[in-house]
Motif scaffolding. Structure first.
Motif, PDB file in Angstrom:
ATOM      1  N   ILE A  54       4.578   0.895  -1.166  1.00  0.00           N
ATOM      2  CA  ILE A  54       4.051   1.612  -0.192  1.00  0.00           C
ATOM      3  C   ILE A  54       3.647   2.919  -0.665  1.00  0.00           C
ATOM      4  N   ARG A  55       4.629   3.579  -1.637  1.00  0.00           N
ATOM      5  CA  ARG A  55       4.406   4.848  -2.120  1.00  0.00           C
ATOM      6  C   ARG A  55       3.068   5.027  -2.762  1.00  0.00           C
ATOM      7  N   LYS A  56       2.837   3.782  -3.603  1.00  0.00           N
ATOM      8  CA  LYS A  56       1.337   3.779  -4.551  1.00  0.00           C
ATOM      9  C   LYS A  56       0.359   3.589  -3.215  1.00  0.00           C
ATOM     10  N   GLU A  57       0.618   3.119  -2.302  1.00  0.00           N
ATOM     11  CA  GLU A  57      -0.693   2.824  -1.293  1.00  0.00           C
ATOM     12  C   GLU A  57      -0.890   4.500  -0.593  1.00  0.00           C
ATOM     13  N   PHE A  58       0.241   5.091  -0.361  1.00  0.00           N
ATOM     14  CA  PHE A  58       0.182   6.650   0.033  1.00  0.00           C
ATOM     15  C   PHE A  58      -0.493   7.133  -0.952  1.00  0.00           C
ATOM     16  N   GLU A  59      -0.144   7.105  -2.112  1.00  0.00           N
ATOM     17  CA  GLU A  59      -0.670   8.003  -3.081  1.00  0.00           C
ATOM     18  C   GLU A  59      -2.269   7.737  -2.984  1.00  0.00           C
ATOM     19  N   MET A  60      -2.591   6.402  -3.081  1.00  0.00           N
ATOM     20  CA  MET A  60      -4.026   6.369  -3.082  1.00  0.00           C
ATOM     21  C   MET A  60      -4.879   6.494  -1.992  1.00  0.00           C
ATOM     22  N   ASP A  61      -4.323   6.285  -0.727  1.00  0.00           N
ATOM     23  CA  ASP A  61      -5.013   6.678   0.400  1.00  0.00           C
ATOM     24  C   ASP A  61      -3.977   6.496   1.547  1.00  0.00           C
ATOM     25  N   ASP A  62      -3.886   7.721   2.248  1.00  0.00           N
ATOM     26  CA  ASP A  62      -2.991   8.034   3.356  1.00  0.00           C
ATOM     27  C   ASP A  62      -3.506   8.042   4.557  1.00  0.00           C
ATOM     28  N   SER A  63      -4.977   7.936   4.652  1.00  0.00           N
ATOM     29  CA  SER A  63      -5.519   8.454   5.890  1.00  0.00           C
ATOM     30  C   SER A  63      -5.076   7.287   7.004  1.00  0.00           C
ATOM     31  N   PHE A  72       5.543  10.473  -9.658  1.00  0.00           N
ATOM     32  CA  PHE A  72       4.611  11.009  -8.662  1.00  0.00           C
ATOM     33  C   PHE A  72       4.637  12.467  -8.412  1.00  0.00           C
ATOM     34  N   ASP A  73       3.326  12.989  -8.328  1.00  0.00           N
ATOM     35  CA  ASP A  73       3.266  14.463  -8.535  1.00  0.00           C
ATOM     36  C   ASP A  73       3.730  15.047  -6.917  1.00  0.00           C
ATOM     37  N   LYS A  74       4.569  16.089  -7.295  1.00  0.00           N
ATOM     38  CA  LYS A  74       5.292  16.858  -5.962  1.00  0.00           C
ATOM     39  C   LYS A  74       4.275  17.835  -5.310  1.00  0.00           C
ATOM     40  N   GLU A  75       2.988  17.807  -5.825  1.00  0.00           N
ATOM     41  CA  GLU A  75       2.005  18.538  -5.158  1.00  0.00           C
ATOM     42  C   GLU A  75       1.077  17.812  -4.468  1.00  0.00           C
ATOM     43  N   HIS A  76       1.225  16.668  -4.496  1.00  0.00           N
ATOM     44  CA  HIS A  76       0.500  15.430  -3.817  1.00  0.00           C
ATOM     45  C   HIS A  76       0.118  15.664  -2.302  1.00  0.00           C
ATOM     46  N   PRO A  77      -1.079  15.638  -1.709  1.00  0.00           N
ATOM     47  CA  PRO A  77      -1.127  15.933  -0.313  1.00  0.00           C
ATOM     48  C   PRO A  77      -0.286  15.083   0.629  1.00  0.00           C
ATOM     49  N   THR A 127      -0.096  -7.695  -0.316  1.00  0.00           N
ATOM     50  CA  THR A 127      -1.200  -7.421  -1.072  1.00  0.00           C
ATOM     51  C   THR A 127      -1.049  -6.619  -2.360  1.00  0.00           C
ATOM     52  N   ASN A 128      -1.804  -6.547  -3.455  1.00  0.00           N
ATOM     53  CA  ASN A 128      -1.687  -5.820  -4.491  1.00  0.00           C
ATOM     54  C   ASN A 128      -2.539  -4.361  -4.244  1.00  0.00           C
ATOM     55  N   LEU A 129      -2.630  -3.481  -5.391  1.00  0.00           N
ATOM     56  CA  LEU A 129      -3.436  -2.325  -4.879  1.00  0.00           C
ATOM     57  C   LEU A 129      -4.834  -2.227  -4.949  1.00  0.00           C
ATOM     58  N   ASN A 130      -5.334  -3.805  -5.291  1.00  0.00           N
ATOM     59  CA  ASN A 130      -6.768  -4.262  -5.318  1.00  0.00           C
ATOM     60  C   ASN A 130      -7.163  -4.903  -3.771  1.00  0.00           C
ATOM     61  N   GLY A 131      -5.952  -5.080  -3.223  1.00  0.00           N
ATOM     62  CA  GLY A 131      -6.176  -5.764  -1.752  1.00  0.00           C
ATOM     63  C   GLY A 131      -6.260  -7.248  -1.858  1.00  0.00           C
ATOM     64  N   GLU A 132      -5.828  -7.933  -2.932  1.00  0.00           N
ATOM     65  CA  GLU A 132      -5.502  -9.187  -3.205  1.00  0.00           C
ATOM     66  C   GLU A 132      -4.162  -9.874  -2.614  1.00  0.00           C
TER      67      GLU A 132
END
Length: 225
Positions: free
Chosen positions: A123-132, A162-167, A217-222
């Protein structure tokens, strides 16, 4: 037409709160069993209603007996009803909970109470990649009017790696992903209470659809199923 929560459930629990011992409970056990039967009917009825928009795999109504082995509170009985509604695994993730307690302590809750280390990292990796997509769900007027924002535990800073400054750090540092909606006694005893719960649970669907897609799914959506 939905079933109603019997008003005697609050009357009984208020008496039990003042007489929380085995002698009193055993003396009034027939009264409790009659109330419990009505409550089980209400929980099962709600589960049947929910099957119109979700696949409910299991309805569990928790017992009134408290597990006091590791608790400082040695009172033997709960003064509330609680029940969970599990979704069909492994493809559907998340769960529902209905809590009925007097003195305006009733509530419903949905989401993820205790995600595994693997799930929370995904879940965190998903938010890191795209939280929109998550932001769009949280900001939807119907959704936010029903559920507001997340509750539950979160880290004070960024998790390791994870970067503490991440949006999206406000989402990334969450340890639980829970939504709660509270009810007054008057609302619980109204004729349309279970219909309102039904509508609220239905409104969580975009969040569950999103999280189920992420966690299957994985981070590639598979698919990983």
């Amino acid at each position: 037409m939905s079933l109603s929560i019997p008003k005697e459930v609050f009357t009984f629990f208020n008496k039990l709160e003042k007489n929380n011992d085995r002698d009193w409970f055993n003396e009034h056990k027939p009264e409790f069993k009659a109330i419990e039967a009505k409550m089980k009917k209400a929980y099962n009825h709600l589960g049947e209603m929910m099957s119109a928009y979700d696949q409910i795999e299991k309805i569990k109504i928790f017992r009134i007996y408290r597990d006091v082995r590791f608790s400082k509170n040695k009172l033997p009985y709960k003064t509330h009803f609680g029940g969970s509604f599990a979704r069909k695994k492994p493809e559907l993730r998340g769960g529902y909970y209905l809590h009925i307690q007097p003195n305006n302590e009733s509530f419903i809750a949905t989401g993820f109470w205790d995600p595994s280390k693997e799930d929370i990292l995904r879940i965190r990796k998903e938010f890191e990649m795209d939280d929109s997509e998550m932001r769009a769900i949280l900001n939807d007027k119907t959704f936010s009017a029903t559920w507001g924002n997340f509750t539950g535990d979160e880290l004070k800073t960024a998790p390791k790696g994870f970067d503490k400054e991440h949006p999206a750090i406000d989402l990334i540092r969450r340890k639980q992903f829970i939504f709660v909606k509270k009810y007054t006694d008057k609302e619980v005893l109204s004729d349309h209470f279970l219909d309102d719960v039904y509508d609220a649970f239905k409104n969580i669907k975009p969040f569950f659809n999103y999280m189920s897609d992420v966690l299957t799914t994985n981070l590639n959506g598979e698919s990983i199923l």
